[in-house]
Design an enzyme around this catalytic site. Structure first.
Site: not given
Ligand code: NAD
Length: 246
Positions: A11-12, A14, A63, A89, A141, A154, A156, A158
């Site tokens: 998920g890198a 973005r 993934v 991630n 999270s 979500y 569950a 995390k």
């Molecule tokens: P985001 O949606 O901007 O990025 C998520 C990335 O994961 C994207 O690049 C997407 O293409 C990729 N992705 C999604 N499904 C996929 C799959 N099946 N296979 C491969 N890649 C996949 O989200 P973010 O806010 O950058 O979140 C990143 C991580 O941090 C996540 O695990 C999220 O649950 C966690 N998180 C985010 C927050 C927040 O406030 N943004 C808070 C707590 C935890």
């Protein structure tokens, strides 16, 4: 000159994952980006990584797909020679109150957020064991510890990441591999930008430090946990949440 370390980050393309990739790359780490959607954002991230002068490659892979992950991990090792660091991630949400939550909402979120971590750990650890070295960080999270109305799937997933991380720490510690989790609170991303000012003000009241986190706050935690400075740390959940959950 010491050879670069190699990090596989899911998920890198973005958001938080991209910031983790750029932060590790700035520290002379070569990066394998494993992502699935938003190829436009991923292209920008790849350009930024190349500009930092490290080796960086993009692999399109879901993934949650066990055999596709195996193929990608084997390819990354062929391309880079090793994997020192795994950052799980990639994550999604599909928020609904449990009363309205469909089986498909549950399965999708658990398959990507939790099974996705299992798939990567399962296929990366044999390579790490051969080197008797590995750093695994999975993004959980605070919601996984607090619960959150509308996020049963979500939360569950995390919470599951935390149980998985602690178990992996115990099983792989003797092999020189550490496993830790980072639990962000609310982080400023496209998702939180979309909230109204009123919703943001309500959120700030829950956070002792009074503001949202930045993606670099999460990336710095990952940088620390994958560095030599954290060599004696395994099985921890590092909350990066401005004190939201104490
Ligand atoms: P985001 O949606 O901007 O990025 C998520 C990335 O994961 C994207 O690049 C997407 O293409 C990729 N992705 C999604 N499904 C996929 C799959 N099946 N296979 C491969 N890649 C996949 O989200 P973010 O806010 O950058 O979140 C990143 C991580 O941090 C996540 O695990 C999220 O649950 C966690 N998180 C985010 C927050 C927040 O406030 N943004 C808070 C707590 C935890």
């Amino acid at each position: 000159m010491a050879e670069n370390r190699v990090a596989l980050i899911t998920g890198a393309g973005r958001g938080i994952g991209a910031k983790i990739a750029l932060t590790l790359a700035a520290d002379k780490t070569d990066i394998a980006v494993v992502d699935y959607s938003d190829e436009a954002a991923a292209k920008e991230t790849m350009d930024a990584l190349s500009a930092l002068g490290v080796k960086a490659k993009y692999y399109r892979c879901d993934v949650s797909d066990y055999s596709a992950v195996k193929t990608v991990v084997d390819t990354v090792v062929k391309d880079f020679g090793k994997i020192d660091i795994l950052v799980n991630n990639a994550g999604v949400t599909a928020d609904k109150l449990l009363l309205r939550m469909e089986e498909a909402d549950w399965d999708r979120v658990l398959n990507i957020n939790l099974k996705g971590c299992f798939n990567l750990i399962k296929h990366v650890t044999p390579y790490m064991m051969r080197k008797r070295y590995g750093r695994i960080v999975s993004i959980s999270s605070v919601v996984g510890m607090m619960g959150n109305a509308g996020q049963a799937n979500y939360a569950a997933s995390k919470a599951g990441v935390i149980g998985l991380t602690k178990t992996v720490a115990k099983e792989f510690g003797p092999r020189g591999i550490t496993a830790n989790a980072v639990a962000p609170g609310f982080v400023k991303t496209a998702m939180t930008d979309a909230l109204s000012e009123e919703q943001k003000q309500a959120m700030y009241k829950l956070i002792p430090l009074g503001t949202l986190g930045e993606t670099e706050d999460i990336a710095n935690a990952v940088k620390f946990l994958t560095s030599d400075a954290a060599r004696y740390i395994t099985g921890v959940v590092l909350k990066v949440d401005g004190g939201m959950y104490i």
